[in-house]
Design a protein around this motif. Structure first.
Motif, PDB file in Angstrom:
ATOM      1  N   TYR A 182       0.811  -1.220   0.000  1.00  0.00           N
ATOM      2  CA  TYR A 182       0.000   0.000   0.000  1.00  0.00           C
ATOM      3  C   TYR A 182       0.844   1.269   0.000  1.00  0.00           C
ATOM      4  O   TYR A 182       0.428   2.309  -0.485  1.00  0.00           O
ATOM      5  N   TYR A 191      -3.482  -5.424  -4.515  1.00  0.00           N
ATOM      6  CA  TYR A 191      -3.353  -5.380  -3.052  1.00  0.00           C
ATOM      7  C   TYR A 191      -4.022  -6.621  -2.456  1.00  0.00           C
ATOM      8  O   TYR A 191      -4.903  -7.204  -3.092  1.00  0.00           O
ATOM      9  N   LYS A 193      -6.227  -9.438  -0.872  1.00  0.00           N
ATOM     10  CA  LYS A 193      -7.703  -9.579  -0.804  1.00  0.00           C
ATOM     11  C   LYS A 193      -8.165  -9.594   0.645  1.00  0.00           C
ATOM     12  O   LYS A 193      -9.140  -8.954   1.005  1.00  0.00           O
ATOM     13  N   GLU A 194      -7.418 -10.376   1.450  1.00  0.00           N
ATOM     14  CA  GLU A 194      -7.759 -10.459   2.872  1.00  0.00           C
ATOM     15  C   GLU A 194      -7.092  -9.294   3.606  1.00  0.00           C
ATOM     16  O   GLU A 194      -5.952  -8.934   3.295  1.00  0.00           O
ATOM     17  N   ALA A 195      -7.809  -8.756   4.583  1.00  0.00           N
ATOM     18  CA  ALA A 195      -7.211  -7.660   5.346  1.00  0.00           C
ATOM     19  C   ALA A 195      -5.982  -8.169   6.106  1.00  0.00           C
ATOM     20  O   ALA A 195      -5.952  -9.318   6.559  1.00  0.00           O
ATOM     21  N   ASP A 250      -6.842   2.441  -1.164  1.00  0.00           N
ATOM     22  CA  ASP A 250      -7.124   0.997  -1.113  1.00  0.00           C
ATOM     23  C   ASP A 250      -7.024   0.456   0.315  1.00  0.00           C
ATOM     24  O   ASP A 250      -7.822  -0.370   0.734  1.00  0.00           O
ATOM     25  N   LEU A 251      -6.021   0.941   1.021  1.00  0.00           N
ATOM     26  CA  LEU A 251      -5.867   0.522   2.415  1.00  0.00           C
ATOM     27  C   LEU A 251      -7.088   0.977   3.225  1.00  0.00           C
ATOM     28  O   LEU A 251      -7.667   0.225   4.009  1.00  0.00           O
ATOM     29  N   LYS A 253     -10.052   1.509   2.169  1.00  0.00           N
ATOM     30  CA  LYS A 253     -11.241   0.714   1.832  1.00  0.00           C
ATOM     31  C   LYS A 253     -11.298  -0.569   2.666  1.00  0.00           C
ATOM     32  O   LYS A 253     -12.368  -0.991   3.103  1.00  0.00           O
ATOM     33  N   LYS A 254     -10.119  -1.177   2.860  1.00  0.00           N
ATOM     34  CA  LYS A 254     -10.068  -2.393   3.691  1.00  0.00           C
ATOM     35  C   LYS A 254     -10.447  -2.078   5.137  1.00  0.00           C
ATOM     36  O   LYS A 254     -11.170  -2.833   5.783  1.00  0.00           O
ATOM     37  N   GLU A 257     -14.113  -1.630   5.278  1.00  0.00           N
ATOM     38  CA  GLU A 257     -14.825  -2.901   5.069  1.00  0.00           C
ATOM     39  C   GLU A 257     -14.901  -3.719   6.364  1.00  0.00           C
ATOM     40  O   GLU A 257     -15.983  -4.145   6.773  1.00  0.00           O
ATOM     41  N   ILE A 258     -13.752  -3.893   7.004  1.00  0.00           N
ATOM     42  CA  ILE A 258     -13.797  -4.747   8.203  1.00  0.00           C
ATOM     43  C   ILE A 258     -14.473  -4.037   9.382  1.00  0.00           C
ATOM     44  O   ILE A 258     -15.113  -4.666  10.210  1.00  0.00           O
TER      45      ILE A 258
END
Ligand code: ARG
Length: 596
Positions: A182, A191, A193-195, A250-251, A253-254, A257-258
């Motif tokens: 990132y 990047y 898929k899994e956090a 992108d970071l 967004k993760k 998401e979580i």
């Protein structure tokens, strides 16, 4: 359906008119001496001044006109000119039988407004804590009440996902994992898929990052410099993020998401849900067109590098500072995202109302934002912007509620403590499996928590007293549920071997029966008031009073074993009360167990 008090008032108004007085004097209110009468009209006292006549004479004339009205059982004059009224049993019974036929208890529906309710307001990467309890509970109830009145309601969680706290979390992740893709400038690949982190990591990271920006009183120059640098980096990260820079975005967004996944689970425990899971970030695309609009209108100007709009009005008693639309460097701040979100909601939903359920300490922010929104014409001029500021939940010491060691209490923990308390208080003589006991204590615990909150006026602070809230006696959620469960079990017993023949109640025989019918007849009025005033506490008060009257009735009247001629009517009455309780608690946002 007209409210029962309106029907009485119509009669009084007519009588005043017929006696040659203006009809306004026929206003009927609930009696402030319930021991003397059920309703009263004080109009003769004010009419006396206007018509220069003794109030007693006016009242007597009016009462004479009403003597034969079927609505009144008793209508009499009390010196110096009050008119005391008791409603007739036949009229009251007919009214309640009409309510039975009405799906919504005879409430008058609104004209299908579109209403956005902005509540919850949790922040990404920070755990839900007690401060998030009130907006969730109140907002959910406001949303349900508005839906009940046939509006199109959109509940939006409005996540805090775009501010400096995101820049701080990113900075801390960068310090710990500089090697992550990132943060590589020219990274072209995909990047992960899994956090690479969990919610628990984030919950530790945010406070850690935040503490790195602060220094103690005796900090050395080196420490001060380091904190400043850290803060500056976080600011830069925030700016990158808002420009949606690759890697950073992108970071982020993760992280979102979580966090959302975790938030959803937590809100579920509160039986709170949102139609929209948008956040501050979703309004970013509206910032540019919004600023452009303000420029075209000539209302925005630069001040110390920031872009601001004046919002002070001549009638203001205190200074209202200009609304900051952009921070220096074009960075979005709290005002920016709230303004852009208004623009977004206008475009997406063309709402008639936007209701904000937010801590009342943020009132000034919303004054600025609302004024700025109007001035910049990003919201329809007929749309209402409503700030529903709530008070603080305090501990027994009168200070904002804290854990035993002074920290902020996580919401999960608080819910567990309430459920535990309910569990301890449960009747151990009842035969129940452990699972059932746990399940019931969750349902009752939530009712305790929500009722305790909602029974206060929204803007007032209140004291969180777990013992009081979970008690089966007094004005509590468990008391309401206990009453409802009692009603349900009587009905179940009846329906085991019987059925009702007609869906009507008979005229009351006992005073307490009449009192019960009278209370039932006013439910539609309570609902309308709670809707128009955004006041769930009115429903709380009503349910408590209904429960009290019902429990006295239960002591006095043999519901199943009494006069067989009245059995059918008793069951119909209980079914109606059950419907009212179930509707009321649903609007407050909780359910009842089948037994407890
Ligand atoms: N996230 C904000 C906070 O923690 C609350 C958001 C309230 N809603 C709003 N539209 N500003 O203070």
């Amino acid at each position: 359906m007209k409210k029962i008090i309106e029907l009485l008032q119509e009669k009084l108004e007519k009588a005043f008119l017929e006696c040659g007085y203006e009809k306004e004097y026929g206003k009927v209110i609930e009696s402030n001496r319930p021991d003397l009468s059920e309703f009263q009209c004080d109009g003769a006292l004010s009419a006396a001044k206007k018509y220069k006549k003794a109030p007693f004479i006016i009242a007597e004339e009016v009462v004479q006109k009403c003597k034969d009205c079927e609505e009144f059982e008793k209508i009499e004059v009390i010196k110096p000119g009050f008119i005391n009224i008791d409603i007739s049993k036949s009229f009251l019974t007919k009214y309640c039988n009409d309510i039975i036929e009405e799906e919504k208890f005879g409430c008058i529906m609104d004209k299908n407004k579109t209403v956005v309710v902005d509540y919850g307001g949790p922040n990404i990467a920070k755990p839900l804590h007690v401060g998030h309890l009130r907006p969730a509970i109140i907002g959910e109830s406001i949303k349900r009440i508005h839906k009940f009145f046939d509006n199109k309601v959109i509940g939006d969680v409005h996540l805090g996902d775009w501010g400096l706290q995101m820049g701080l979390v990113i900075e801390e992740l960068k310090c710990r994992h500089p090697e992550w893709d990132y943060f590589k400038e020219d990274f072209e690949g995909e990047y992960p898929k899994e956090a690479l982190f969990t919610v628990a990591d984030l919950e530790e990271i945010y406070p850690c990052a935040s503490s790195k920006t602060k220094v103690g009183e005796n900090a050395t120059e080196e420490e001060i410099r380091k904190a400043e640098e850290y803060k500056e980096n976080a600011r830069k990260n925030t700016a990158y993020l808002q420009k949606k820079k690759k890697g950073y975005y992108d970071l982020w967004k993760k992280i979102v998401e979580i966090s959302i996944k975790d938030l959803k689970e937590n809100y579920k425990k509160l039986d709170v849900d949102f139609d929209l899971w948008l956040g501050e970030s979703d309004a970013q695309d509206y910032v540019e067109p919004m600023v452009k609009k303000m420029q075209d209108l000539g209302i925005i100007y630069e001040s110390d590098g920031a872009m601001v709009v004046d919002v002070e009005e001549p009638s203001d008693k205190t200074t209202i500072n200009p609304c900051m639309v952009l921070k220096s460097g074009g960075v979005s701040c709290y005002q920016t995202t709230d303004l852009a979100t208004i623009m977004q909601r206008q475009i997406d939903f063309n709402p008639d109302e936007i209701i904000y359920v937010v801590d009342k300490r943020q009132e000034l922010h919303f004054i600025q934002v609302f004024r700025c929104a109007r001035k910049s014409e990003i919201i329809d001029k007929d749309a209402e912007l409503i700030f529903l500021g709530f008070g603080t939940m305090n501990g027994k010491d009168g200070k904002p509620f804290k854990t035993r060691n002074g920290g902020v209490m996580r919401l999960e923990k608080l819910i567990d403590e309430v459920n535990q308390k309910v569990y301890e208080k449960m009747d151990s003589s009842k035969e129940m499996t452990e699972d059932e006991k746990l399940e019931i204590s969750k349902i009752v615990g939530l009712a305790a928590l929500k009722y305790a909150d909602l029974s206060n006026q929204i803007s007032k602070d209140y004291i969180f007293d777990i013992d009081k809230f979970t008690s089966l006696e007094g004005k509590t959620g468990p008391y309401i549920l206990y009453t409802l469960v009692r009603i349900k079990s009587i009905l179940n017993k009846f329906y085991e071997n019987n059925n009702i023949s007609e869906n009507k109640v008979l005229e009351p025989m006992e005073n307490i029966e009449k009192e019960l019918l009278l209370k039932i007849s006013k439910y539609n009025q309570t609902l309308e008031e709670s809707y128009l005033e955004n006041a769930p506490y009115r429903i709380c008060n009503y349910l408590y009073e209904l429960a009290d009257i019902f429990n006295t009735y239960y002591q006095k009247v043999k519901i199943l074993q009494g006069n067989p001629d009245r059995l059918n009517s008793n069951i119909v009455l209980l079914s109606l009360i059950k419907r009212i309780f179930e509707n009321g608690i649903n609007l407050l946002g909780f359910n009842a167990p089948d037994r407890m």
